[in-house]
Enzyme design. Sequence first.
Site, PDB file in Angstrom:
ATOM      1  N   GLU A  68       0.831  -1.209   0.000  1.00  0.00           N
ATOM      2  CA  GLU A  68       0.000   0.000   0.000  1.00  0.00           C
ATOM      3  C   GLU A  68       0.868   1.264   0.000  1.00  0.00           C
ATOM      4  O   GLU A  68       0.515   2.265  -0.623  1.00  0.00           O
ATOM      5  CB  GLU A  68      -0.941   0.006   1.220  1.00  0.00           C
ATOM      6  CG  GLU A  68      -1.941  -1.139   1.254  1.00  0.00           C
ATOM      7  CD  GLU A  68      -2.815  -1.221   0.002  1.00  0.00           C
ATOM      8  OE1 GLU A  68      -3.117  -0.181  -0.597  1.00  0.00           O
ATOM      9  OE2 GLU A  68      -3.172  -2.351  -0.375  1.00  0.00           O
ATOM     10  N   HIS A  71       1.769   2.163  -3.467  1.00  0.00           N
ATOM     11  CA  HIS A  71       0.691   2.916  -4.123  1.00  0.00           C
ATOM     12  C   HIS A  71       0.749   4.387  -3.690  1.00  0.00           C
ATOM     13  O   HIS A  71       0.663   5.299  -4.513  1.00  0.00           O
ATOM     14  CB  HIS A  71      -0.680   2.371  -3.702  1.00  0.00           C
ATOM     15  CG  HIS A  71      -1.055   1.058  -4.328  1.00  0.00           C
ATOM     16  ND1 HIS A  71      -1.009   0.829  -5.675  1.00  0.00           N
ATOM     17  CD2 HIS A  71      -1.528  -0.091  -3.774  1.00  0.00           C
ATOM     18  CE1 HIS A  71      -1.429  -0.409  -5.924  1.00  0.00           C
ATOM     19  NE2 HIS A  71      -1.737  -0.991  -4.787  1.00  0.00           N
TER      20      HIS A  71
HETATM   21 ZN   LIG Z   1      -2.694  -2.816  -4.520  1.00  0.00          ZN
END
Ligand SMILES: [Zn+2]
Length: 254
Positions: A68, A71
């Site tokens: 995450e 991202h």
């Molecule tokens: Zn992802």
Amino acid sequence: MRVTVGRHTLFLGRVSGIRIGVHVSWLVLFGFVTLMVASGFTSLPPPARYALGALCAIVLFVSVVAHELAHALAARRFGVRTASISVFLLGGIAMLEEEPATPRADALVALAGPAMSALIALVGCVGLLLGGRFAPAGLRDATLILAAYVTLANAALAAFNLLPAYPMDGGRVLRALIWRRTRDREFATAVAARIGMSCGVLIVAAAVLICAATHELVFGWYALLGTFILRAGWSHERAFRRARRVRAELPAAA
Ligand SMILES: [Zn+2]
């Protein structure tokens, strides 16, 4: 470490300025992974096998946070801030404050997570190779098991997230491609959501069939994930239809 409590979420601190939290539902996953791993090593004494299971559950948590964070940091490069990252029963969520502005940025932000997971899986492979040779004899087995878990968990994270099941990463890449072609983000989201819903139905059906065939409840987790994808796709689809209906009614109302 500063800990704050959100809605059912315990915030553990910040990484690169982004709050990292763990939702209460993750405790179910923690217990589940601990028991699953421990049940595979019945030759070990109970404290050692449960400690190994708990360590694997924490490795999975860190792997999801790293996915995450990739991202979030990719989004930051395109000027999009991330308020927080939360890990819950079905994985992780990076709360981006807005959508990336272009199809290219959208695709690159979506691909950053699986790329990070693939990279960590590679590191796990190197750990497997080096652990067999250089780990002290007493720690060799535990090192190899952990390195194998890092490799498998992250390879699975990369592969599963690349399924074209919006709102998962592969579905977001698909949306970016449709968006680029049609120059209509809402329409692209609706198409990706419909494909995502089909994937969700297939995942639920496959999970239920495998559960019934093997009597292994572990596959029930995939049924939950499929339901989550189905629900998210349905809500995006419905939002698109509502927005289109409102737009169609505007001239008549004027
Ligand atoms: Zn992802």
